[in-house]
Design an enzyme around this catalytic site. Structure first.
Site, short mmCIF file in Angstrom:
data_model
loop_
_atom_site.label_atom_id
_atom_site.label_comp_id
_atom_site.label_asym_id
_atom_site.label_seq_id
_atom_site.Cartn_x
_atom_site.Cartn_y
_atom_site.Cartn_z
CE LYS A 46 24.19 24.52 -59.13
NZ LYS A 46 24.07 25.40 -57.96
CG ASP B 161 18.41 25.32 -58.45
OD1 ASP B 161 17.33 24.70 -58.51
OD2 ASP B 161 18.48 26.56 -58.63
#
Length: 213
Positions: free
Chosen positions: A122, A140
């Site tokens: 991420k 996320d």
């Protein structure tokens, strides 16, 4: 179950109109600042990270600057941020690798970024997208929740969700879609009580259709 590519494109186009100023919530001036800010953002709000980095980046601007600090000294600088002990260790080790392997520069490939301490997939995608303007989708909690609710994805984990989003959304829209889904997750498609009645994409949303049934 997922919506079609045509419906997905309509969802993104609608969200672009609703959130025309969607962008990263982290403040930064260069790839290095974004990398450090993103490491700090784990389990911490963008607002708090920005408060910390505004002070931090005035004193420490390069990996070499950070490496003058002991782990304990850096901990004091970022104490307001959760997990500050682990983050201090990760930041200093990352700075050491940047200095020794990358001439003090932040690499611009997923593999090289993920090799840095404290940098997962991420974080790497956030840096690639926002610092280097590369097409990437960082998944996320907001992106995971919203995309799976709407039906852009039906992944059981973030990696599957990321791959499904890359498949259903045109590549040139990956980066903006990341921000749009975050904005939508914060404003309307909230975790506990999504405001479905006010949602501009409810006609495409599988979650809303399921609620109606």
């Amino acid at each position: 179950m997922r919506i079609s590519k045509e419906e997905a494109l309509k969802v993104i186009e609608i969200l672009k109109k609703i959130y025309p100023n969607a962008k990263s919530g982290l403040k930064f001036n260069n790839p290095f600042e974004l990398l450090i800010a993103t490491i700090l953002s784990a389990q911490c709000t963008d607002k708090r990270v920005n408060i910390i980095t505004e002070r931090l980046f005035k004193k420490y601007k390069t990996p070499e600057d950070f490496l003058k600090l002991t782990p304990e000294e850096l901990q004091e600088e970022i104490r307001e941020c959760g997990l500050y002990r682990n983050k201090s260790k990760s930041i200093l080790e990352t700075c050491r690798i940047l200095k020794e392997k990358h001439n003090g520069k932040v690499p611009d490939t997923l593999e090289e970024l993920m090799a840095l301490p404290g940098v997962g997939r991420k974080t790497a995608n956030v840096v690639l997208s926002n610092a280097f303007s590369k097409d990437a989708i960082a998944v996320d909690t907001h992106v995971f929740r919203v995309s799976n609710r709407i039906g852009l994805a039906d992944g059981k984990d973030v990696l599957t969700t990321e791959k499904q989003l890359m498949e259903i959304i045109p590549k040139n829209l990956w980066s903006i879609s990341h921000h749009l889904l975050i904005y939508h997750g914060r404003n309307l498609c909230t975790a506990r009580k999504p405001k479905c009645d006010k949602c501009p994409v409810k006609e495409f949303c599988l979650y809303f259709k399921g609620r109606k049934i």
